[in-house]
Each structure stands twice: as structure tokens, then as C-alpha cells.
Design a protein around this motif. Sequence first.
Motif, mmCIF file in Angstrom:
data_model
loop_
_atom_site.group_PDB
_atom_site.id
_atom_site.type_symbol
_atom_site.label_atom_id
_atom_site.label_comp_id
_atom_site.label_asym_id
_atom_site.label_seq_id
_atom_site.Cartn_x
_atom_site.Cartn_y
_atom_site.Cartn_z
ATOM 1 N N ARG A 345 1.139 -1.057 0.178
ATOM 2 C CA ARG A 345 -0.211 0.024 -0.009
ATOM 3 C C ARG A 345 0.689 1.298 -0.058
ATOM 4 N NH1 ARG A 345 -5.110 -0.650 0.756
ATOM 5 N NH2 ARG A 345 -6.213 -2.320 1.033
ATOM 6 N N ARG A 346 1.920 1.010 0.343
ATOM 7 C CA ARG A 346 3.159 2.236 0.257
ATOM 8 C C ARG A 346 2.993 3.013 -0.984
ATOM 9 N NH1 ARG A 346 8.382 1.565 3.216
ATOM 10 N NH2 ARG A 346 8.676 3.324 2.443
ATOM 11 N N VAL A 347 3.579 1.613 -1.950
ATOM 12 C CA VAL A 347 3.912 2.511 -2.574
ATOM 13 C C VAL A 347 2.567 2.148 -3.796
ATOM 14 C CG1 VAL A 347 5.265 0.783 -5.422
ATOM 15 C CG2 VAL A 347 5.253 -0.394 -3.170
ATOM 16 N N HIS A 348 1.820 1.485 -3.361
ATOM 17 C CA HIS A 348 -0.061 1.968 -4.067
ATOM 18 C C HIS A 348 -0.321 3.181 -3.945
ATOM 19 C CE1 HIS A 348 -4.027 1.883 -3.911
ATOM 20 N NE2 HIS A 348 -4.104 1.939 -5.021
ATOM 21 N N LYS A 349 0.431 3.807 -2.618
ATOM 22 C CA LYS A 349 0.325 5.568 -2.428
ATOM 23 C C LYS A 349 0.874 5.988 -3.737
ATOM 24 C CE LYS A 349 -0.292 8.564 1.471
ATOM 25 N NZ LYS A 349 0.384 8.973 2.714
ATOM 26 N N ALA A 350 1.974 5.439 -3.193
ATOM 27 C CA ALA A 350 3.272 6.708 -4.381
ATOM 28 C C ALA A 350 2.853 6.929 -6.282
ATOM 29 C CB ALA A 350 4.357 6.180 -4.230
ATOM 30 N N VAL A 368 8.222 -2.049 -11.103
ATOM 31 C CA VAL A 368 8.145 -3.490 -10.486
ATOM 32 C C VAL A 368 9.309 -4.489 -11.744
ATOM 33 C CG1 VAL A 368 7.004 -5.695 -10.552
ATOM 34 C CG2 VAL A 368 6.067 -3.734 -10.145
ATOM 35 N N THR A 369 9.416 -4.385 -12.874
ATOM 36 C CA THR A 369 10.714 -4.578 -13.447
ATOM 37 C C THR A 369 12.060 -4.336 -13.493
ATOM 38 O OG1 THR A 369 10.254 -3.675 -15.942
ATOM 39 C CG2 THR A 369 8.959 -5.783 -15.176
ATOM 40 N N ARG A 370 11.567 -2.769 -13.623
ATOM 41 C CA ARG A 370 13.131 -2.240 -12.561
ATOM 42 C C ARG A 370 13.144 -2.198 -11.634
ATOM 43 N NH1 ARG A 370 14.337 4.735 -13.550
ATOM 44 N NH2 ARG A 370 16.243 4.270 -12.865
ATOM 45 N N ALA A 371 12.778 -1.957 -10.334
ATOM 46 C CA ALA A 371 13.326 -2.712 -9.175
ATOM 47 C C ALA A 371 13.488 -3.982 -9.027
ATOM 48 C CB ALA A 371 12.046 -2.291 -8.157
ATOM 49 N N VAL A 372 13.123 -4.779 -9.932
ATOM 50 C CA VAL A 372 13.003 -6.756 -9.679
ATOM 51 C C VAL A 372 14.426 -6.444 -10.536
ATOM 52 C CG1 VAL A 372 12.903 -9.032 -10.336
ATOM 53 C CG2 VAL A 372 11.289 -7.404 -9.669
ATOM 54 N N ARG A 373 15.164 -6.362 -11.828
ATOM 55 C CA ARG A 373 15.807 -6.119 -12.041
ATOM 56 C C ARG A 373 17.480 -5.954 -11.373
ATOM 57 N NH1 ARG A 373 15.255 -7.623 -17.397
ATOM 58 N NH2 ARG A 373 13.499 -7.690 -18.854
ATOM 59 N N GLU A 374 17.551 -4.198 -10.593
ATOM 60 C CA GLU A 374 18.166 -3.892 -9.973
ATOM 61 C C GLU A 374 18.489 -4.615 -8.493
ATOM 62 O OE1 GLU A 374 16.700 -0.117 -8.365
ATOM 63 O OE2 GLU A 374 16.815 1.026 -11.075
ATOM 64 N N ALA A 375 17.840 -5.072 -8.550
ATOM 65 C CA ALA A 375 17.659 -6.320 -6.706
ATOM 66 C C ALA A 375 18.548 -7.814 -7.545
ATOM 67 C CB ALA A 375 16.480 -6.929 -6.686
ATOM 68 N N ASP A 385 11.941 0.567 -0.379
ATOM 69 C CA ASP A 385 11.688 1.537 -0.395
ATOM 70 C C ASP A 385 12.437 2.604 -2.307
ATOM 71 O OD1 ASP A 385 11.713 2.036 2.169
ATOM 72 O OD2 ASP A 385 14.065 2.169 2.824
ATOM 73 N N ARG A 386 13.242 1.057 -2.902
ATOM 74 C CA ARG A 386 12.975 1.159 -3.769
ATOM 75 C C ARG A 386 12.130 1.464 -4.861
ATOM 76 N NH1 ARG A 386 15.515 4.516 -7.955
ATOM 77 N NH2 ARG A 386 16.322 3.475 -9.363
ATOM 78 N N LEU A 387 11.329 0.284 -4.626
ATOM 79 C CA LEU A 387 9.978 0.516 -4.758
ATOM 80 C C LEU A 387 9.284 1.396 -4.865
ATOM 81 C CD1 LEU A 387 8.831 -3.681 -3.941
ATOM 82 C CD2 LEU A 387 9.415 -2.139 -6.670
ATOM 83 N N VAL A 388 8.971 2.372 -3.988
ATOM 84 C CA VAL A 388 8.497 3.636 -3.789
ATOM 85 C C VAL A 388 8.978 4.454 -4.596
ATOM 86 C CG1 VAL A 388 8.010 5.595 -2.001
ATOM 87 C CG2 VAL A 388 7.617 2.603 -1.510
ATOM 88 N N GLU A 389 9.905 5.003 -4.691
ATOM 89 C CA GLU A 389 11.040 5.513 -4.714
ATOM 90 C C GLU A 389 10.352 5.525 -6.396
ATOM 91 O OE1 GLU A 389 15.819 5.637 -6.163
ATOM 92 O OE2 GLU A 389 14.849 5.654 -4.050
ATOM 93 N N LEU A 390 10.577 4.218 -7.247
ATOM 94 C CA LEU A 390 10.297 4.716 -8.731
ATOM 95 C C LEU A 390 8.589 4.614 -8.697
ATOM 96 C CD1 LEU A 390 12.401 0.747 -9.164
ATOM 97 C CD2 LEU A 390 12.845 3.362 -9.802
ATOM 98 N N ALA A 391 8.065 4.613 -8.473
ATOM 99 C CA ALA A 391 7.152 4.818 -8.205
ATOM 100 C C ALA A 391 6.455 6.144 -7.987
ATOM 101 C CB ALA A 391 5.269 4.055 -6.613
ATOM 102 N N GLU A 392 7.384 7.289 -7.184
ATOM 103 C CA GLU A 392 7.067 8.156 -7.402
ATOM 104 C C GLU A 392 7.872 9.138 -8.360
ATOM 105 O OE1 GLU A 392 7.016 8.934 -2.570
ATOM 106 O OE2 GLU A 392 8.939 9.090 -3.549
#
Length: 402
Positions: A345-350, A368-375, A385-392
Motif C-alpha cells: 500500500r506504500r507503493v500503491h500510494k506513491a 516493478v520490473t526495474r526494481a526487480v532487475r536492480e535487485a 523503499d526502491r519500489l516507492v522511489e520508482l513509483a514516485e
Amino acid sequence: MFNANKSAIQTLGFRLRGAEPVAPAELREAIRRQLDGIPIEASAIGTTLKVPLPSGGTAEVVLVAVSAPGQVGKATVIEVDDIASPAASPSQVPSAISEDLKHYLSAAYIASCRDTKGIEQAERRLGRLHGVPVTDVLGDVVTRLRGDDWFRAWAAKHYGKSTVDTLRAVRESTSLILLHGDPGTGKSALMHGIAPACARALGQDTLFVQLNERLRGQGIQGRAGSELVNVIETIYQVAARHGLPTIVFLDEADAVASSRGTDDIGSGAQENVAIVDGLIVALDRASMRSGARLAFVMATNLVDRIDPAVLRRAAVYEFDRPTEAARLRILTDLLGDVFAESSLRRVHKALGRPQRPLTAADIVNQVVTRAVREAVVRDQPVSLDRLVELAEAAVASSPVRS
């Protein structure tokens, strides 16, 4: 295999449908009895026939060849292809599609109704298209592929008679579906998974043909429109000959169906008129063919560019950007097995935007795919935190403007 050169005696070629084995002599005689005294023309090719068998049950066959028109009698030769192995599934796309139309094909394949794994994979992909009219479009396509017998059975079940006046609109309509919406809203994704789902619903192998934009560029000297008519006619003939319900998909439909209302007299504008005229002729001709089991689906980002005569013939479905609820479901589908819903829900809000919402493709590709590839590169778990950052930071795709 039926030989159309047998012209001395009327010969009718059929292809068996279904998975139950049938005695060859029994089936041929059952077909003859059902058609005795009926005049058969070449235009009847593609007609589906349900034949009651003396041993009980019903066999379904499709007429694939007529050596000479005329009334069926004792001298008529009845031939049925694949009678020894009716359960066999075509292993490849018919050569008339793969060779004759290769210039116009983006993709062509047969979805087998017995490929359980492939069907389940396709249906899972369709299930992830949240906020998209998947069920409506799939149901519409399936009804167009079932044939007239299914409609008559429906009318008999619900109204006590096999024909009702309201079915005239169905019989007289063209088999055209138009999907429209911004890029990234799921139009192409739906079509790339629809054939296996149709094969399951129909219990029959289903042919999927995707045409490309090379339907344009054939030149203004009379070829543009006639080429399109020939392409669709070839697809119809192959579908009828092989007894295959067929989905024909054309993405970026505005490239071949844009409005003819223009004062431009240049060759490009004249070619456009010829193409749209050819498309209308082909669709109308296919709708009048007996036993036609084709669904023509077109997708566009620019519905206001589609010619009114094409639009009038279509069932139109709009693909919107995902709602707030749909965005959460997208995240849950993709990340729900590694994050709790409270975290997502944090990512969803962003992901929220005060004006233009993100498309499903924006969420998947930019977040999503960007965060997974980086991981994966870092050999670490996906960072919330990275998912939230990318979502924003994600940028909502702009609509395509006319």
C-alpha cells in the motif's frame, strides 16, 4: 485428402470435428442421408453439419470442398478427411496462411484445445489485466466463433423456439470488434492471450492470425483495396477448409482504417480510401458467407481517426487507465508473494497522480520490473523503499494525439 479434380461425379469433401472416433462407413452414410436431395453449391464451403449417427450420438463435420454443384444423390461421393484420427490437432499453421500471406503476417499460430498448460498460462496472463474488459471481449469473440447452431440452441433453451427476431441483428452484423484506448492499457496484451482461452471455451483448436501494416503501401493503381479483400478472403477459405474458428487481429488499426473524409487528392489519401473501401467490402462479404466462424479484432490508440463506416460496423470496447483499485491489484499480482499488502500500500500510494494516471504498462515497466532487475544485479531482495522511489518518479505515458 480430397481431390477437387474429380469432376465427373459430384464429390463432397468434409473434415471431421471432435475427439470421438467414428466408423468411416457409418459417418459417410449418415452425411448422405442428411443431405439427400439437397442442392449443394461451392458457396456452401465452410458450412458446419451436425450428423446424427445410427449408433447414437452426433458427429460434427465441416464442408471443405465441392467438386461440382448439384443435388446430392446416391451417386454423390462423400469423402471425410482425418476420419482415422479425428482427435489429431494441426501441428502447424496451414500453408496457405504461412506462405501466401507471409508478407502480411506479424504472427500466426494454432492454439490447441488440448494444450492444458498453454491455456492455463494464457489465462493467468489475462487474469492480470486488471481494469480491462477481458471477460466482455473474450465472451464476444467466443460467440462469433461458435456458429449459428449455438445461437439457435440458445434461443430454443430460453424462448422455446430456435429462431427469434432479435437474432437477425446478429446474423446481419459484421464480425468486427474494435478495441481503443491509450497505449499501455492492455489491448495488445489481451489479444496475445485470447486464442488459447477461446480454444478452451470452444473445445476446439483455434487459429490466430495477426496482420501487419504492410496492408498499406501496395500502390494507388488499384491494388491497395483489392489486396486487403484478397487477404481476408484467403484467411476465410483456410479457416473453412480446415474447420478452424479463426481470430484475425490488426493492431494500430488507424493505419488501415482511418477516415476517408479528406480533401487531399494525393496518392496517399487515395490509397487510404481504397484500403478502407476494401476493408468494408471484405468484412461485409465475410458476414454473408454461410458458416463463417471468424472474429476480426482491431485495436487503435486513435479511435477518432477510424472511418465512421468501419466504426458503425464494430462492437467497440474502451480500455481505460487502471483505477486506484486496479493499481493495487496489479501490485498484489506481481509482488504479493514477496511483500505483505500493508507494505504494497506504500507503493500503491506513491503511484497516485493528481491528473493523468499511470497505465498498467507504466507500472510494470517503470516500477516493478526495474526494481526487480536492480535487485537481481545486486543479488539482493527487492527493496520496498526502491519500489516507492520508482513509483514516485514514474512518468505517466501521454495519450497519442490525432
